[in-house]
Write an enzyme that holds these catalytic residues in place. Structure first.
Site, PDB file in Angstrom:
ATOM      1  CG  ASP A 294    -124.226-103.775  11.934  1.00  0.00           C
ATOM      2  OD1 ASP A 294    -123.884-104.838  11.368  1.00  0.00           O
ATOM      3  OD2 ASP A 294    -125.040-102.974  11.452  1.00  0.00           O
TER       4      ASP A 294
ATOM      5  CG  ASP B   8    -120.134-100.825  12.645  1.00  0.00           C
ATOM      6  OD1 ASP B   8    -119.834-100.036  13.568  1.00  0.00           O
ATOM      7  OD2 ASP B   8    -121.076-100.619  11.850  1.00  0.00           O
TER       8      ASP B   8
ATOM      9  CG  HIS C 130    -121.196-103.710   7.970  1.00  0.00           C
ATOM     10  ND1 HIS C 130    -122.503-103.398   8.195  1.00  0.00           N
ATOM     11  CD2 HIS C 130    -120.471-102.992   8.882  1.00  0.00           C
ATOM     12  CE1 HIS C 130    -122.589-102.545   9.208  1.00  0.00           C
ATOM     13  NE2 HIS C 130    -121.368-102.287   9.632  1.00  0.00           N
TER      14      HIS C 130
ATOM     15  CG  ASP D 109    -122.128-108.904   7.074  1.00  0.00           C
ATOM     16  OD1 ASP D 109    -122.074-107.822   6.461  1.00  0.00           O
ATOM     17  OD2 ASP D 109    -122.797-109.060   8.118  1.00  0.00           O
TER      18      ASP D 109
ATOM     19  CB  CYS E  27    -127.175-107.663   9.083  1.00  0.00           C
ATOM     20  SG  CYS E  27    -126.090-107.339   7.706  1.00  0.00           S
TER      21      CYS E  27
END
Ligand code: DAV
Length: 371
Positions: free
Chosen positions: A127, A205, A254, A256, A356
């Protein structure tokens, strides 16, 4: 030979090979040589703030309010730490160099000109730091509780710099009240996406970006605004193309666990958030992630169960997956990959999985176009 205005040969720029650099990574799948794995030391509930409810699971709001500024339950932290050790051993056994951040105080109150906060953790390097080519960038994170997070990585950043890396940081945000939509209300799971960050100043991020060589896929989210993406676009220059995609996600934070390029021509997608494969990936083999299997009683403080998609590629074949996630392990085999299982469910409680928890500092490869 074509000559430019100064009479020099006008040749295309050399294809930069990452092996010459301490930091160098262009994709999510080139062979992984060095990686930073996060730590859970001192991990705690952040100071409560209006940027949290747009992304925390609804059943966690009371917990975060009442335990703000206090450590996460020590037995859960300990269980996550053991899983991180296992993960590190697996990576090392696969030939990857593993680096770790240095713990910094997380429960200490800090202040800027406008506000005070406590920190959270250094568990998710994905991040806070973005590697693009031979450059490592400190991200302007939108949560006040993550304001000093990159300090845990400074010993590594200095070392990489001394070894020749390019080290930069986006403009430090002020994170004043103007950065957050003070009228924000929850659009509901099926509602139109309503982001809590405004366009007051750039924030992002790194986990809202995914790298496919010259093409970088991005989304705006509750921590990443258009201003932040534009800053990065201008910073990276013409060598890269940033594509901003929209997904069916009322609470984005995010990319991902939504859109995961796994290898050239192979894409993993969230079956609901990505109802239609983006045109950019035309011709790619696409696999929708199987339903996650984390039991309902298992604490997930910060995310949905779709962390099953949050995998780490070691190269175009080997992929780290959660050991108990049988459906994903089977699906990966069927999709042509070699899954390497690792226990990670306790770590998952803190808001992420293998992608992450890592930052791929160096993957062997050159800058290519895949899309
Ligand atoms: O599905 O709740 C998880 C992404 C973590 N970086 C989700 C998003």
């Amino acid at each position: 030979m074509i000559l430019d205005d100064l009479g020099n040969p006008n040749e295309p720029p050399p294809r930069r090979d990452t092996s010459a650099y301490p930091v160098g990574s262009y994709t999510e799948w080139d062979p992984l040589e060095e990686v930073i794995v996060g730590i859970v030391d001192g991990a705690g509930f952040p100071t409560w703030h209006m940027s949290l409810p747009p992304v925390l699971p609804a059943d966690q709001h009371d917990t975060f309010r009442s335990r703000a500024g206090r450590p996460f339950p020590p037995e859960q932290v300990e269980a996550a730490r053991r899983e991180l050790e296992q993960f590190v051993h697996i990576l090392e056994a696969e030939g990857v160099t593993v680096r770790r951040p240095e713990p910094i105080p997380q429960q200490q109150t800090y202040r800027t000109l406008d506000w005070t906060s406590t920190g959270m953790y250094a568990a998710m390097p994905r991040d806070a730091l973005l590697v693009v080519g031979d450059e490592i960038i400190e991200c302007p994170m939108a949560w006040r509780s993550r304001y000093f997070e990159t300090l845990a990585y400074r010993p590594l950043l200095k070392e990489y710099f001394h070894a020749g890396a390019r080290w930069s940081a986006a403009p430090k945000p002020e994170l004043k009240d103007e950065q957050y939509d003070q009228d924000w209300t929850d659009p509901g799971a099926d509602g139109p996406t309503r982001l809590v960050v405004t366009e007051f100043e750039p924030t992002f991020d790194a986990a809202d970006f995914t790298r496919c060589g010259r093409d970088i896929i991005a989304q705006t989210s509750n921590v990443t605004n258009t201003f932040g993406i534009e800053w990065l676009r201008r910073h990276l220059g013409d060598e890269y193309r940033i594509h901003v995609l929209e997904f069916k996600d009322a609470h984005p934070m995010h990319i991902d666990a939504t859109l995961v390029p796994m290898a050239p021509g192979k894409l993993l997608i969230h079956p609901e958030r990505v109802p239609e494969v983006p045109k950019l990936f035309k011709g790619w083999d696409v696999m929708a992630a199987p339903q996650p299997v984390i039991p309902d009683g298992h604490p997930l403080y910060m995310t949905s169960k779709w962390l099953n998609m949050n995998i780490l590629m070691l190269d175009e074949e080997r992929v780290i997956v959660e050991r108990r996630d049988e459906p994903m392990i089977t699906a990966m085999r069927r999709f042509g990959f070699t899954p390497i299982p690792c226990d990670f469910r306790n770590f998952n409680s803190f808001g992420g999985s293998f992608h992450c928890a890592t930052l791929d500092v160096r993957r062997r490869g050159t800058l290519e176009s895949y899309l």
